[in-house]
Write a protein that holds these residues in place. Structure first.
Motif, short mmCIF file in Angstrom:
data_model
loop_
_atom_site.label_atom_id
_atom_site.label_comp_id
_atom_site.label_asym_id
_atom_site.label_seq_id
_atom_site.Cartn_x
_atom_site.Cartn_y
_atom_site.Cartn_z
N LEU A 1 -7.25 5.35 -2.82
CA LEU A 1 -6.62 4.05 -3.07
C LEU A 1 -6.09 3.12 -1.90
CD1 LEU A 1 -3.64 4.61 -5.72
CD2 LEU A 1 -4.38 2.57 -4.87
N ILE A 2 -5.76 3.54 -0.79
CA ILE A 2 -5.46 2.75 0.28
C ILE A 2 -6.57 2.26 1.01
CG2 ILE A 2 -3.02 3.43 0.38
CD1 ILE A 2 -3.79 5.29 2.64
N LYS A 3 -7.76 2.95 1.08
CA LYS A 3 -8.90 2.70 1.77
C LYS A 3 -9.59 1.08 1.29
CE LYS A 3 -10.22 6.72 4.46
NZ LYS A 3 -11.16 7.50 4.67
N ASN B 1 3.94 3.30 9.81
CA ASN B 1 4.00 1.94 10.09
C ASN B 1 2.79 1.02 10.06
OD1 ASN B 1 3.34 2.65 12.45
ND2 ASN B 1 5.05 1.94 13.52
N SER B 2 1.69 1.73 9.57
CA SER B 2 0.56 1.17 9.50
C SER B 2 -0.54 1.65 8.56
CB SER B 2 -0.27 0.85 11.01
OG SER B 2 -0.62 2.05 11.23
N LYS B 3 -1.44 1.17 8.21
CA LYS B 3 -2.40 1.63 7.31
C LYS B 3 -3.17 2.88 7.86
CE LYS B 3 -6.64 0.38 4.46
NZ LYS B 3 -7.21 -0.77 4.09
N GLU B 4 -3.43 2.80 9.20
CA GLU B 4 -4.14 3.76 9.92
C GLU B 4 -3.17 5.09 10.13
OE1 GLU B 4 -3.79 0.59 11.16
OE2 GLU B 4 -5.85 -0.13 10.40
N SER C 1 0.86 -1.18 0.14
CA SER C 1 0.06 -0.10 0.00
C SER C 1 0.72 1.16 0.12
CB SER C 1 -0.97 -0.12 1.14
OG SER C 1 -0.38 0.10 2.48
N LEU C 2 2.15 1.02 0.72
CA LEU C 2 3.00 2.38 0.58
C LEU C 2 3.39 2.62 -0.86
CD1 LEU C 2 5.19 1.72 3.74
CD2 LEU C 2 3.40 3.62 3.60
N TYR C 3 3.89 1.40 -1.39
CA TYR C 3 4.31 1.80 -2.85
C TYR C 3 3.31 2.13 -3.65
CZ TYR C 3 7.11 0.67 -6.94
OH TYR C 3 7.76 0.81 -7.99
N SER C 4 2.05 1.66 -3.53
CA SER C 4 1.05 2.11 -4.53
C SER C 4 0.69 3.43 -4.39
CB SER C 4 -0.37 1.38 -4.17
OG SER C 4 -0.89 1.63 -2.87
N VAL C 5 0.79 4.23 -3.25
CA VAL C 5 0.61 5.81 -3.11
C VAL C 5 1.87 6.53 -3.39
CG1 VAL C 5 -1.62 5.54 -1.85
CG2 VAL C 5 0.95 5.58 -0.78
#
Length: 149
Positions: free
Chosen positions: A147-149, A67-70, A46-50
């Motif tokens: 994108l990450i949600k 370090n987390s999605k949140e 998800s980090l790389y996708s954004v």
């Protein structure tokens, strides 16, 4: 593969030793998690996708990487708030009409002006240019959040 920060073609193309597909260029500061830590790998995806990777010159590291999605969503919301405050600046600003006003504003607001135009000392930066610049940034952040949600 493109370098996220610069949009340049990557010279190195590395293949995954397991599947043979091309691997993402995460940068020199990247430390891979254990192979079976699927939660961390999913977060890295998800980090790389954004557009967040571990690129730096080596001096101070890649900067803040949630370090987390949140935490990532929280960080993007923080950036969005900053961008909206910049829009407020440009909406409230009175464009200078004289050379004296222009010079005075250059001393007071050089950071805001320089973000929009590298030629702000010689030309008057239009309010609409500033608003358009920051609205585009807000839209980019909103698309990354969705994108990450």
């Amino acid at each position: 593969m493109n370098d996220i920060e610069r949009g340049e073609k990557s010279v190195l193309e590395a293949k995954c030793p397991q599947c043979g597909d091309l691997m993402a260029n995460m940068g020199l500061d990247f430390e891979s998690p254990k192979k079976d830590d699927l939660k961390k790998w999913e977060h890295l995806k998800s980090l790389y996708s954004v557009g967040i990777a571990f690129h730096s010159c080596g001096c101070s590291g890649p900067g803040y990487i949630p370090n987390s999605k949140e935490k990532l969503i929280e960080y993007f919301e923080y950036l969005k708030t900053k961008y909206l405050k910049n829009i407020d600046f440009w909406r409230m600003r009175i464009e200078p009409t004289t050379k004296a006003e222009h010079d005075k504003e250059n001393q007071r607001n050089w950071v805001n002006l320089g973000t929009i135009s590298s030629n702000f000392r010689k030309e008057i930066v239009k309010n609409q240019d500033g608003i358009d610049f920051w609205l585009k940034k807000v839209q980019e952040i909103e698309s990354k959040i969705s994108l990450i949600k």
